[in-house]
Design an enzyme around this catalytic site. Structure first.
Site, mmCIF file in Angstrom:
data_model
loop_
_atom_site.group_PDB
_atom_site.id
_atom_site.type_symbol
_atom_site.label_atom_id
_atom_site.label_comp_id
_atom_site.label_asym_id
_atom_site.label_seq_id
_atom_site.Cartn_x
_atom_site.Cartn_y
_atom_site.Cartn_z
ATOM 1 C CB ILE A 1 127.656 63.388 56.780
ATOM 2 C CG1 ILE A 1 127.519 61.574 56.510
ATOM 3 C CG2 ILE A 1 127.856 64.198 55.590
ATOM 4 C CD1 ILE A 1 126.554 61.174 55.561
ATOM 5 C CG ASP A 2 125.755 69.014 59.541
ATOM 6 O OD1 ASP A 2 126.052 69.758 58.491
ATOM 7 O OD2 ASP A 2 124.502 69.364 59.766
#
Length: 672
Positions: free
Chosen positions: A408-409
């Site tokens: 997600i980062d």
């Protein structure tokens, strides 16, 4: 890969030395006359930094800095080669040279630059040097062995170290926690199933269940009696924790599993190991690696080898070849192993830095970077789909090849990077961003925040297992990842989306009493705060908001006397280190990014921080940073991302000169 020499070990500067005053030193421009004007000096420094960053872009469009960790990667690589019988003189000599070069004067090894000696790391390094031909009576080896004995010997090392030693008979398998392969059959709703573990732990545990079941022992040319406090009694017994405690419960469960091992049905055990093998092979990436990280690859190769896979088998051959890609050969002939590689992460951060420094949006370097990132988009389900089976895929991983585990980062930062590029095919960019944005929204955890790889990976049980005594084994939401998602969503015109507002509320609730935020994937509160404040500002939280004012006051209070910021990794364990440490380029940049987002451009703190970046810049436009400012696991596994020292200072200088990106112009976007 290019060799680097600026991350060598050495003593950490004292806080007094780190705080030596340079606040009244004029800027020394390497392209013009000396100046005391911060904006002019920042422009000069940014120009040099842009030139440097452009000069190291790969022809395919990506950037990648070395990812430096500690010598356990190198030691375990030698142990793997010894176990498989594929060691060679050149590799062994080069690995020994590197490990020997990282040893400190007291005979020990640390896990980060200037950090304290670490027992398991020192044991693994010592054993590796024995394999490389060093003798126990050699002065550097005798010092290491003496220190190991003084600190409890092998018996006090972590479980993973003792597993490596058990592979060669240097430790008894009976004295290790049991890890049954039948774990693979537990359904995803059952406690302690493999999907209760973070993806990095899951990829390691599954092959280790096979190793634990097989209990192999390879012959070795020497003993390790010198590493025991009492060779006749290498594993002194320890009292069990109270039965009513969680530790006591799991200790007794482990004893029961040791008994189960003796009566486990052979057909069931064989089926479990075969299921584990299928699970492993299904997750091998196109480049032969597993998860894009070295430890799961090493254990997967061992497990498959124990199950009868010949080293010439395509799966094994590809796996072994992939490990060579983690090798950095240095100019002195030393060989360093990277635990992982970070091209997607480095490329999106470099793109953001260059764009925010004023490089035209249609510059060929940015377009080429965007093309490469678009080619890395992951459009098939991975392990994350176990918790989100109805969610359509989309997003990016950290590494060259890791389609099973987009994170997600990276996805949030890639979207932020792509929005800064004027691409000749905007529909292609838009399609990728829409898919990734929907996937990111769908990966939100129940509490309103985001973890790195999975949603709701928050079970309290895995961390309590006797086996799990090293690092994080779950992936709960963190402030830094959530902040990057919120910042991305705000720039996508979703600042008022209900999911974004829940993320903002979670971030505000997570602020520490001192005004900082905890940093999960970077060191530490400076990183967390440097991530959250820009996100809140992008989402429309005013600079006058009490949370932002508290953050500003905290950053100002921990600024070093030299004008920079630094935070030692010991801040994860010792409160006195919170916000304190030798000034570094990356951490100074993180603090500046927060202060600039909070409207502090004209403040003395910002001017001093910009001053520090300008006067510490090297002649080629880069910065030097031997300190570790990244984390794999807070405290337990530290990382020096060699590109952090370049991309973050340039981003901060660019925003200081050109202002905040997208300020006041976050358009509404279609697509979810």
């Amino acid at each position: 890969m290019t060799a680097t020499t600026d991350g060598s070990s050495g003593p950490l500067k004292s806080r007094a030395a780190a705080a030596s005053s340079t606040t009244d030193t004029p800027f020394v421009s390497l392209t013009g006359p000396a100046t005391s004007d911060p904006p002019e000096a920042a422009r000069h420094a940014a120009e040099r930094s842009v030139e440097y960053l452009l000069s190291i872009q790969d022809a395919e469009g990506w950037w990648k800095g070395d990812l430096e960790t500690n010598v356990t990667m190198d030691a375990e690589d030698l142990l793997l080669r010894q176990f498989l019988g594929i060691q060679d003189a050149r590799t062994t000599e080069a690995a020994g040279r590197f490990i020997r070069g990282e040893q400190r004067e007291d005979g020990t090894w640390a896990t980060f630059y200037g950090g304290p000696a670490e027992l398991s790391t020192t044991i693994e390094a010592y054993v590796a040097l024995r394999l490389a031909g060093d003798l126990p009576d050699d002065p550097h080896m005798a010092r290491a062995a003496a220190w190991i004995r003084e600190h409890g010997g092998i018996a006090q090392s972590r479980v993973f170290t003792r597993i490596w030693l058990a592979l060669f008979g240097w430790w008894k398998w009976d004295d290790l926690p049991e890890l049954p392969p039948e774990l693979i059959f537990l359904p995803s709703w059952f406690p302690l199933n493999i999907y209760d573990f973070g993806c990095w732990a899951r990829q390691t545990i599954v092959p280790l269940t096979v190793v634990s079941a097989k209990r192999p022992v390879r012959p070795t040319p020497f003993a390790l009696d010198e590493l025991h406090t009492d060779p006749a009694r290498p594993n002194p017994g320890k009292p069990l924790a109270p039965a009513a405690s969680w530790d006591g419960f799991f200790q007794r469960t482990d004893k029961a599993l040791h008994l189960y091992r003796k009566v486990a049905p052979r057909k069931l055990r064989r089926a479990a190991m075969n299921a584990a093998a299928r699970w492993i092979i299904e997750r091998q990436e196109n480049d032969g690696c597993w998860g894009g990280i070295q430890p799961p690859a090493v254990y997967s190769i061992i497990a498959l080898h124990l199950l009868g896979y010949d080293l010439r088998h395509p799966v094994m051959r590809a796996g072994l070849e992939s490990l060579d890609r983690f090798t950095v050969w240095r100019e002195d002939g030393a060989r360093m192993i990277e635990a992982c590689q970070s091209p997607v992460w480095d490329t999106c951060l470099a793109t953001i830095a260059l764009a925010d420094a004023g490089l035209p949006a249609d510059h060929p370097a940015l377009v080429k970077a965007a093309d490469w990132m678009l080619g890395e988009e992951i459009v098939r389900p991975g392990d994350w789909a176990v918790r989100r089976p109805q969610l359509a895929p989309g997003g990016w991983a950290f590494e060259f090849h890791n389609d099973n585990y987009p994170d997600i980062d990276d996805t949030a930062e890639v979207i932020l990077a792509l929005r800064r590029v004027k691409h000749p095919d905007p529909s292609q960019v838009e399609g990728a961003i829409v898919r990734a944005g929907r996937w990111t929204l769908g990966m939100q955890s129940k509490n309103g925040a985001w973890g790195a790889f999975d949603a709701d990976n928050t079970s309290a049980f895995p961390n309590r297992l006797p086996f799990c005594d090293f690092g994080e084994v779950i992936d709960p939401p963190s402030a830094d990842v959530t902040a990057h998602v919120v910042e991305m969503l705000a720039h996508e015109g979703k600042a008022h989306h209900p999911r974004t507002r829940r993320g903002i509320d979670w971030l505000l609730a997570e602020q520490e009493p001192n005004g900082a935020w905890f940093g999960r994937w970077g060191v530490n509160y400076v990183y967390g705060t440097g991530s959250v404040v820009p996100a809140l500002a992008a989402a429309g939280v005013p600079a006058s908001h009490p949370a932002i004012r508290r953050a500003v006051r905290w950053l100002e209070s921990v600024q070093n006397d030299d004008g920079g910021w630094g935070e030692d990794l010991r801040s994860y364990r010792e409160e006195e280190w919170v916000g304190h440490g030798a000034s570094t380029a990356s951490q100074t940049a993180w603090a500046l990014l927060a202060l600039l987002a909070a409207g502090e451009r004209g403040s003395k703190a910002v001017e001093r921080g910009v001053t520090w970046l300008a006067v510490t810049q090297r002649a080629d436009g880069s910065w030097d940073e031997p300190h570790f400012t990244g984390t794999g696991f807070p405290w337990d596994f530290s990382i020096n991302y060699h590109l952090y020292r370049q991309v973050f200072p340039l981003t901060a200088l660019g925003r200081y000169v050109h202002g905040e990106p997208f300020a006041g112009r976050a358009p509404a976007r279609k697509g979810g």
